[in-house]
Design a protein around this motif. Structure first.
Motif, PDB file in Angstrom:
ATOM      1  N   VAL A 125       0.878  -0.934   0.081  1.00 60.11           N
ATOM      2  CA  VAL A 125      -0.031  -0.002  -0.072  1.00 60.11           C
ATOM      3  C   VAL A 125       0.803   1.408  -0.053  1.00 60.11           C
ATOM      4  O   VAL A 125       1.790   1.314   0.859  1.00 60.11           O
ATOM      5  N   ILE A 126       0.574   1.966  -0.932  1.00 59.69           N
ATOM      6  CA  ILE A 126       1.347   3.525  -1.014  1.00 59.69           C
ATOM      7  C   ILE A 126       0.615   4.659  -1.150  1.00 59.69           C
ATOM      8  O   ILE A 126      -0.797   4.494  -1.674  1.00 59.69           O
ATOM      9  N   ARG A 127       0.867   5.598  -0.764  1.00 62.11           N
ATOM     10  CA  ARG A 127       0.155   6.703  -0.781  1.00 62.11           C
ATOM     11  C   ARG A 127       0.968   8.251  -1.218  1.00 62.11           C
ATOM     12  O   ARG A 127       2.022   8.396  -0.602  1.00 62.11           O
ATOM     13  N   ASN A 128       0.384   9.141  -2.003  1.00 65.23           N
ATOM     14  CA  ASN A 128       0.885   9.986  -2.427  1.00 65.23           C
ATOM     15  C   ASN A 128       0.559  11.169  -1.152  1.00 65.23           C
ATOM     16  O   ASN A 128      -0.886  11.034  -0.951  1.00 65.23           O
ATOM     17  N   ALA A 129       1.400  12.088  -0.817  1.00 59.18           N
ATOM     18  CA  ALA A 129       1.228  13.045   0.202  1.00 59.18           C
ATOM     19  C   ALA A 129       0.157  14.110  -0.312  1.00 59.18           C
ATOM     20  O   ALA A 129      -0.427  14.634   0.374  1.00 59.18           O
ATOM     21  N   ALA A 130       0.149  14.475  -1.421  1.00 53.78           N
ATOM     22  CA  ALA A 130      -0.890  15.243  -2.119  1.00 53.78           C
ATOM     23  C   ALA A 130      -1.359  14.724  -3.449  1.00 53.78           C
ATOM     24  O   ALA A 130      -0.640  13.657  -4.065  1.00 53.78           O
ATOM     25  N   ASN A 131      -2.545  15.206  -3.819  1.00 51.20           N
ATOM     26  CA  ASN A 131      -3.112  14.534  -5.182  1.00 51.20           C
ATOM     27  C   ASN A 131      -2.074  15.203  -6.394  1.00 51.20           C
ATOM     28  O   ASN A 131      -1.886  16.128  -6.560  1.00 51.20           O
ATOM     29  N   MET A 132      -1.477  14.161  -6.817  1.00 54.58           N
ATOM     30  CA  MET A 132      -0.549  14.223  -7.992  1.00 54.58           C
ATOM     31  C   MET A 132      -1.154  14.043  -9.465  1.00 54.58           C
ATOM     32  O   MET A 132      -0.502  14.637 -10.441  1.00 54.58           O
ATOM     33  N   GLY A 133      -2.273  13.285  -9.498  1.00 52.90           N
ATOM     34  CA  GLY A 133      -2.728  13.314 -10.812  1.00 52.90           C
ATOM     35  C   GLY A 133      -2.583  11.756 -11.210  1.00 52.90           C
ATOM     36  O   GLY A 133      -1.762  11.247 -10.874  1.00 52.90           O
ATOM     37  N   ILE A 134      -3.408  11.380 -12.126  1.00 49.66           N
ATOM     38  CA  ILE A 134      -3.634   9.979 -12.512  1.00 49.66           C
ATOM     39  C   ILE A 134      -2.236   9.409 -13.328  1.00 49.66           C
ATOM     40  O   ILE A 134      -1.720   8.233 -12.996  1.00 49.66           O
ATOM     41  N   ALA A 135      -1.640  10.256 -14.058  1.00 52.81           N
ATOM     42  CA  ALA A 135      -0.501   9.743 -14.723  1.00 52.81           C
ATOM     43  C   ALA A 135       0.679   9.265 -13.885  1.00 52.81           C
ATOM     44  O   ALA A 135       1.378   8.590 -14.130  1.00 52.81           O
ATOM     45  N   TYR A 136       0.885  10.571 -13.026  1.00 52.83           N
ATOM     46  CA  TYR A 136       2.132  10.312 -11.881  1.00 52.83           C
ATOM     47  C   TYR A 136       1.767   9.239 -11.082  1.00 52.83           C
ATOM     48  O   TYR A 136       2.708   8.284 -10.972  1.00 52.83           O
ATOM     49  N   THR A 137       0.464   9.108 -10.721  1.00 53.71           N
ATOM     50  CA  THR A 137       0.078   7.845  -9.712  1.00 53.71           C
ATOM     51  C   THR A 137       0.503   6.441 -10.494  1.00 53.71           C
ATOM     52  O   THR A 137       0.976   5.517  -9.771  1.00 53.71           O
ATOM     53  N   TYR A 138      -0.193   6.331 -11.634  1.00 45.24           N
ATOM     54  CA  TYR A 138       0.023   5.064 -12.394  1.00 45.24           C
ATOM     55  C   TYR A 138       1.382   4.804 -12.558  1.00 45.24           C
ATOM     56  O   TYR A 138       2.007   3.641 -12.544  1.00 45.24           O
ATOM     57  N   ASN A 139       2.590   5.852 -13.029  1.00 48.09           N
ATOM     58  CA  ASN A 139       3.738   5.645 -13.425  1.00 48.09           C
ATOM     59  C   ASN A 139       4.511   5.033 -12.063  1.00 48.09           C
ATOM     60  O   ASN A 139       5.201   4.218 -12.274  1.00 48.09           O
ATOM     61  N   GLU A 140       4.325   5.692 -10.931  1.00 49.18           N
ATOM     62  CA  GLU A 140       4.989   5.324  -9.672  1.00 49.18           C
ATOM     63  C   GLU A 140       4.398   3.853  -9.316  1.00 49.18           C
ATOM     64  O   GLU A 140       5.320   3.085  -8.814  1.00 49.18           O
ATOM     65  N   ALA A 141       3.097   3.670  -9.408  1.00 48.07           N
ATOM     66  CA  ALA A 141       2.889   2.280  -9.017  1.00 48.07           C
ATOM     67  C   ALA A 141       3.167   1.418  -9.820  1.00 48.07           C
ATOM     68  O   ALA A 141       3.807   0.364  -9.393  1.00 48.07           O
ATOM     69  N   LEU A 142       3.260   1.572 -11.270  1.00 43.63           N
ATOM     70  CA  LEU A 142       3.978   0.699 -12.137  1.00 43.63           C
ATOM     71  C   LEU A 142       5.408   0.131 -12.005  1.00 43.63           C
ATOM     72  O   LEU A 142       5.917  -0.813 -12.089  1.00 43.63           O
ATOM     73  N   ARG A 143       6.047   1.288 -11.495  1.00 41.75           N
ATOM     74  CA  ARG A 143       7.434   1.120 -11.220  1.00 41.75           C
ATOM     75  C   ARG A 143       7.578   0.245 -10.038  1.00 41.75           C
ATOM     76  O   ARG A 143       8.682  -0.318 -10.120  1.00 41.75           O
ATOM     77  N   ALA A 144       6.889   0.127  -9.293  1.00 37.16           N
ATOM     78  CA  ALA A 144       6.998  -0.697  -8.071  1.00 37.16           C
ATOM     79  C   ALA A 144       6.466  -2.027  -8.406  1.00 37.16           C
ATOM     80  O   ALA A 144       6.822  -2.875  -7.193  1.00 37.16           O
ATOM     81  N   THR A 145       5.941  -2.435  -9.259  1.00 35.09           N
ATOM     82  CA  THR A 145       5.571  -3.798  -9.666  1.00 35.09           C
ATOM     83  C   THR A 145       6.825  -4.661  -9.896  1.00 35.09           C
ATOM     84  O   THR A 145       7.967  -4.218 -10.466  1.00 35.09           O
ATOM     85  N   LYS A 146       6.711  -5.888  -9.530  1.00 38.84           N
ATOM     86  CA  LYS A 146       7.655  -6.929  -9.757  1.00 38.84           C
ATOM     87  C   LYS A 146       7.181  -8.181 -10.875  1.00 38.84           C
ATOM     88  O   LYS A 146       7.879  -9.019 -11.166  1.00 38.84           O
ATOM     89  N   GLY A 147       6.047  -8.320 -11.154  1.00 37.87           N
ATOM     90  CA  GLY A 147       5.555  -9.301 -12.042  1.00 37.87           C
ATOM     91  C   GLY A 147       6.093  -9.072 -13.315  1.00 37.87           C
ATOM     92  O   GLY A 147       6.064  -8.121 -13.879  1.00 37.87           O
TER      93      GLY A 147
END
Length: 268
Positions: free
Chosen positions: A66-88
């Motif tokens: 579970v990860i959280r942005n401290a402020a609302n950063m927008g959908i592209a930033y959030t997806y980008n950071e989340a995808l970089r965290a994937t391992k599959g």
């Protein structure tokens, strides 16, 4: 058959506390193992992050981050950071208000295993609203991919088609993580759009997008979703993003576009 390579599922949320559990429970129902589940909240102020944390605690047998942005950063930033965290090896990103069919991950994992050349595939989707019951299949619409000539084209012609119109329904997309690495993941500079520029990048790189003509995802259409507000509330921020995508990912190739596509680019 059900593949057993690690499959990452990315769920992104923003102020969806009343909807997230439907999405998360659909992940829980997947028969596929092993799963790498990334739950990423984009600075919600309605308790969404707490819902994600609570779901993780209740399902400690699953591999959940579970990860959280401290402020609302927008959908592209959030997806980008989340995808970089994937391992599959395989990746599915899904909005927190959508729902996976129970066999979605198994089916796509097997499809990608058999079709090693496929790096990006779009499954069919079903729409539903707050007033429809997906358990009885009373969804409003269904996309018939057999009627869409886009997927029979090579990557170069898919790119041209995308300069006219975004043919991809994002909730239905599944990817190999290696493809995300090839295109340097998602461009994080767009607040309201994570998808259109990504499909342009993929096809311009010579990578064809394939179709899986079976519904695997329920796409929730409601009054707070981006897909609703774009057209029904004249979302100017989204439209600015769309034009910036066009300027950044289409116009650099203007000189090589066929004449009719140049005319469209100019009018756009």
């Amino acid at each position: 058959m059900c593949e057993n390579k690690l499959f990452s599922i990315v769920v992104t949320t923003y102020n969806q506390a009343h909807l997230i559990n439907d999405c998360l429970d659909s992940i829980r129902r997947q028969k596929y193992q092993p799963l790498d589940i990334i739950l990423y909240d984009d600075g919600s102020i309605d308790g969404s992050f707490g819902v994600l944390q609570d779901w993780k605690m209740r399902h400690c047998d699953l591999n959940v981050t579970v990860i959280r942005n401290a402020a609302n950063m927008g959908i592209a930033y959030t997806y980008n950071e989340a995808l970089r965290a994937t391992k599959g090896e395989y990746v599915k990103f899904i909005a927190g208000d959508d729902i996976l069919f129970d066999d979605a991950i198994c089916e796509i994992a097997d499809y990608l295993s058999v079709n090693a050349h496929v790096e990006c595939v779009m499954a069919n989707v079903k729409y539903f609203t707050e007033s429809t019951d997906i358990t009885n299949n009373r969804s409003r619409e269904r996309i018939d991919l057999k009627e869409n000539g886009f997927f029979s084209k090579p990557a170069e012609k898919q790119f041209l088609s995308l300069t006219i119109r975004n043919n991809i329904v994002t909730p239905g997309v599944f990817l190999r993580r290696s493809l995300l690495e090839k295109i340097d993941f998602i461009d994080p500079s767009f607040r309201k759009m994570e998808d259109y520029h990504t499909w342009l990048k993929i096809t311009k790189a010579g990578i064809k997008i394939y179709s899986y003509n079976k519904p695997l995802v329920y796409w929730r259409r409601h009054t707070e979703s981006i897909s609703f507000t774009v057209w029904d509330r004249n979302d100017t921020e989204y439209k600015r993003d769309e034009l910036e995508v066009y300027r950044k990912y289409v116009m650099p190739y203007f000189s090589s576009l066929p004449f009719a596509y140049k005319l469209h680019a100019i009018s756009h």
